[in-house]
Design a protein around this motif. Structure first.
Motif, PDB file in Angstrom:
ATOM      1  N   ARG A 105       0.982  -1.274  -0.098  1.00  0.00           N
ATOM      2  CA  ARG A 105       0.065  -0.084   0.065  1.00  0.00           C
ATOM      3  C   ARG A 105       0.906   1.233  -0.057  1.00  0.00           C
ATOM      4  O   ARG A 105       1.847   1.437   0.902  1.00  0.00           O
ATOM      5  CB  ARG A 105      -1.019   0.119   1.083  1.00  0.00           C
ATOM      6  CG  ARG A 105      -1.833   1.266   1.248  1.00  0.00           C
ATOM      7  CD  ARG A 105      -2.826   1.066   2.628  1.00  0.00           C
ATOM      8  NE  ARG A 105      -2.097   1.423   3.663  1.00  0.00           N
ATOM      9  CZ  ARG A 105      -1.756   0.507   4.756  1.00  0.00           C
ATOM     10  NH1 ARG A 105      -1.897  -0.735   4.462  1.00  0.00           N
ATOM     11  NH2 ARG A 105      -0.793   0.770   5.683  1.00  0.00           N
ATOM     12  N   TRP A 106       0.420   2.310  -0.860  1.00  0.00           N
ATOM     13  CA  TRP A 106       1.236   3.571  -0.935  1.00  0.00           C
ATOM     14  C   TRP A 106       0.377   4.299   0.375  1.00  0.00           C
ATOM     15  O   TRP A 106      -0.675   4.724   0.167  1.00  0.00           O
ATOM     16  CB  TRP A 106       0.872   4.156  -2.250  1.00  0.00           C
ATOM     17  CG  TRP A 106       1.375   3.430  -3.128  1.00  0.00           C
ATOM     18  CD1 TRP A 106       1.266   2.680  -4.024  1.00  0.00           C
ATOM     19  CD2 TRP A 106       2.889   3.614  -3.389  1.00  0.00           C
ATOM     20  NE1 TRP A 106       2.123   1.867  -4.950  1.00  0.00           N
ATOM     21  CE2 TRP A 106       3.300   2.553  -4.723  1.00  0.00           C
ATOM     22  CE3 TRP A 106       4.016   4.194  -3.292  1.00  0.00           C
ATOM     23  CZ2 TRP A 106       4.380   2.450  -5.115  1.00  0.00           C
ATOM     24  CZ3 TRP A 106       5.392   4.018  -3.835  1.00  0.00           C
ATOM     25  CH2 TRP A 106       5.327   2.988  -4.749  1.00  0.00           C
ATOM     26  N   ASP A 107       1.209   4.533   1.387  1.00  0.00           N
ATOM     27  CA  ASP A 107       0.861   5.415   2.528  1.00  0.00           C
ATOM     28  C   ASP A 107       0.788   6.645   2.560  1.00  0.00           C
ATOM     29  O   ASP A 107      -0.019   7.202   3.244  1.00  0.00           O
ATOM     30  CB  ASP A 107       1.743   4.879   3.573  1.00  0.00           C
ATOM     31  CG  ASP A 107       1.544   3.580   4.371  1.00  0.00           C
ATOM     32  OD1 ASP A 107       2.238   3.157   5.194  1.00  0.00           O
ATOM     33  OD2 ASP A 107       0.383   2.791   4.079  1.00  0.00           O
ATOM     34  N   TYR A 108       1.585   7.458   1.569  1.00  0.00           N
ATOM     35  CA  TYR A 108       1.732   8.686   1.877  1.00  0.00           C
ATOM     36  C   TYR A 108       1.556   9.309   0.554  1.00  0.00           C
ATOM     37  O   TYR A 108       1.869   8.765  -0.623  1.00  0.00           O
ATOM     38  CB  TYR A 108       3.052   9.190   2.405  1.00  0.00           C
ATOM     39  CG  TYR A 108       3.413   8.575   3.687  1.00  0.00           C
ATOM     40  CD1 TYR A 108       4.132   7.570   3.831  1.00  0.00           C
ATOM     41  CD2 TYR A 108       2.778   9.192   4.926  1.00  0.00           C
ATOM     42  CE1 TYR A 108       4.245   6.949   5.127  1.00  0.00           C
ATOM     43  CE2 TYR A 108       3.174   8.637   6.072  1.00  0.00           C
ATOM     44  CZ  TYR A 108       3.991   7.597   6.405  1.00  0.00           C
ATOM     45  OH  TYR A 108       4.026   7.045   7.429  1.00  0.00           O
ATOM     46  N   TRP A 109       0.852  10.517   0.382  1.00  0.00           N
ATOM     47  CA  TRP A 109       0.527  11.163  -0.698  1.00  0.00           C
ATOM     48  C   TRP A 109       0.385  12.710  -0.792  1.00  0.00           C
ATOM     49  O   TRP A 109       0.524  13.251   0.562  1.00  0.00           O
ATOM     50  CB  TRP A 109      -0.818  10.851  -1.181  1.00  0.00           C
ATOM     51  CG  TRP A 109      -1.284   9.494  -1.376  1.00  0.00           C
ATOM     52  CD1 TRP A 109      -1.740   8.513  -0.535  1.00  0.00           C
ATOM     53  CD2 TRP A 109      -1.268   8.994  -2.526  1.00  0.00           C
ATOM     54  NE1 TRP A 109      -1.949   7.248  -1.259  1.00  0.00           N
ATOM     55  CE2 TRP A 109      -1.484   7.490  -2.428  1.00  0.00           C
ATOM     56  CE3 TRP A 109      -1.332   9.279  -3.932  1.00  0.00           C
ATOM     57  CZ2 TRP A 109      -1.714   6.561  -3.608  1.00  0.00           C
ATOM     58  CZ3 TRP A 109      -1.131   8.488  -4.880  1.00  0.00           C
ATOM     59  CH2 TRP A 109      -1.557   7.064  -4.931  1.00  0.00           C
ATOM     60  N   GLY A 110       1.039  13.462  -1.805  1.00  0.00           N
ATOM     61  CA  GLY A 110       1.041  14.697  -1.691  1.00  0.00           C
ATOM     62  C   GLY A 110      -0.321  15.096  -2.221  1.00  0.00           C
ATOM     63  O   GLY A 110      -1.177  14.565  -2.284  1.00  0.00           O
ATOM     64  N   GLN A 111      -0.391  16.574  -2.272  1.00  0.00           N
ATOM     65  CA  GLN A 111      -1.584  17.179  -2.767  1.00  0.00           C
ATOM     66  C   GLN A 111      -1.732  17.314  -4.186  1.00  0.00           C
ATOM     67  O   GLN A 111      -3.050  17.608  -4.508  1.00  0.00           O
ATOM     68  CB  GLN A 111      -1.546  18.623  -2.072  1.00  0.00           C
ATOM     69  CG  GLN A 111      -0.813  19.623  -2.921  1.00  0.00           C
ATOM     70  CD  GLN A 111       0.605  19.633  -3.116  1.00  0.00           C
ATOM     71  OE1 GLN A 111       1.332  18.985  -2.239  1.00  0.00           O
ATOM     72  NE2 GLN A 111       1.178  20.283  -3.974  1.00  0.00           N
ATOM     73  N   GLY A 112      -0.798  16.986  -5.021  1.00  0.00           N
ATOM     74  CA  GLY A 112      -1.192  16.882  -6.543  1.00  0.00           C
ATOM     75  C   GLY A 112      -0.341  18.383  -6.879  1.00  0.00           C
ATOM     76  O   GLY A 112      -0.726  19.356  -6.478  1.00  0.00           O
ATOM     77  N   THR A 113      -0.197  18.190  -8.419  1.00  0.00           N
ATOM     78  CA  THR A 113      -0.013  19.353  -9.150  1.00  0.00           C
ATOM     79  C   THR A 113      -0.637  19.067 -10.633  1.00  0.00           C
ATOM     80  O   THR A 113      -0.442  17.741 -11.242  1.00  0.00           O
ATOM     81  CB  THR A 113       1.753  19.552  -9.245  1.00  0.00           C
ATOM     82  OG1 THR A 113       1.928  20.668  -9.825  1.00  0.00           O
ATOM     83  CG2 THR A 113       2.356  18.301  -9.939  1.00  0.00           C
TER      84      THR A 113
END
Length: 119
Positions: A105-113
């Protein structure tokens, strides 16, 4: 805990290039696998590329292979996505993600660009 902040998105013309950056905070960045995903309006989020903790192993989605390249600089706690020969269908919000090596699982995510490619 890892915090991710993407940058480098913008409005470009078809055929142009962009380089996205993902700056990570936290002492464990160098032990994390990193990836880029994207989501276009009305579509599900899709995998773009991933890179191992050392940078020695990468994977790119078939439709983007040869045009997009993922890389990382552990000394700068930064992951990059070099995008060349951009097409209007590459228009999407691009997200950076991270996970401990070996975890599914991908645990950490940015807010996006946002990346917008005009024809």
């Amino acid at each position: 805990q890892v915090q991710l902040v993407e940058s480098g998105g913008g409005l470009v013309k078809a055929g142009d290039s962009l380089r996205l950056s993902c700056a990570a905070s936290g002492r464990t960045f160098s032990s994390y696998a990193m990836a880029w995903f994207r989501q276009a309006p009305g579509k599900e989020r899709e995998f773009v590329a991933s890179i191992s903790w050392s940078g020695g192993s990468t994977s790119h989605a078939g439709s983007m292979k040869g045009r997009f390249t993922i890389s990382r600089d552990n000394a700068k706690n930064t992951t990059y996505l070099q995008m060349n020969s951009l097409k209007p269908e590459d228009t999407a919000v691009y997200y950076c993600a991270g996970k401990p090596t070996g975890q599914l699982r991908w645990d950490y995510w940015g807010q996006g660009t946002q990346v917008t490619v005009s024809s």
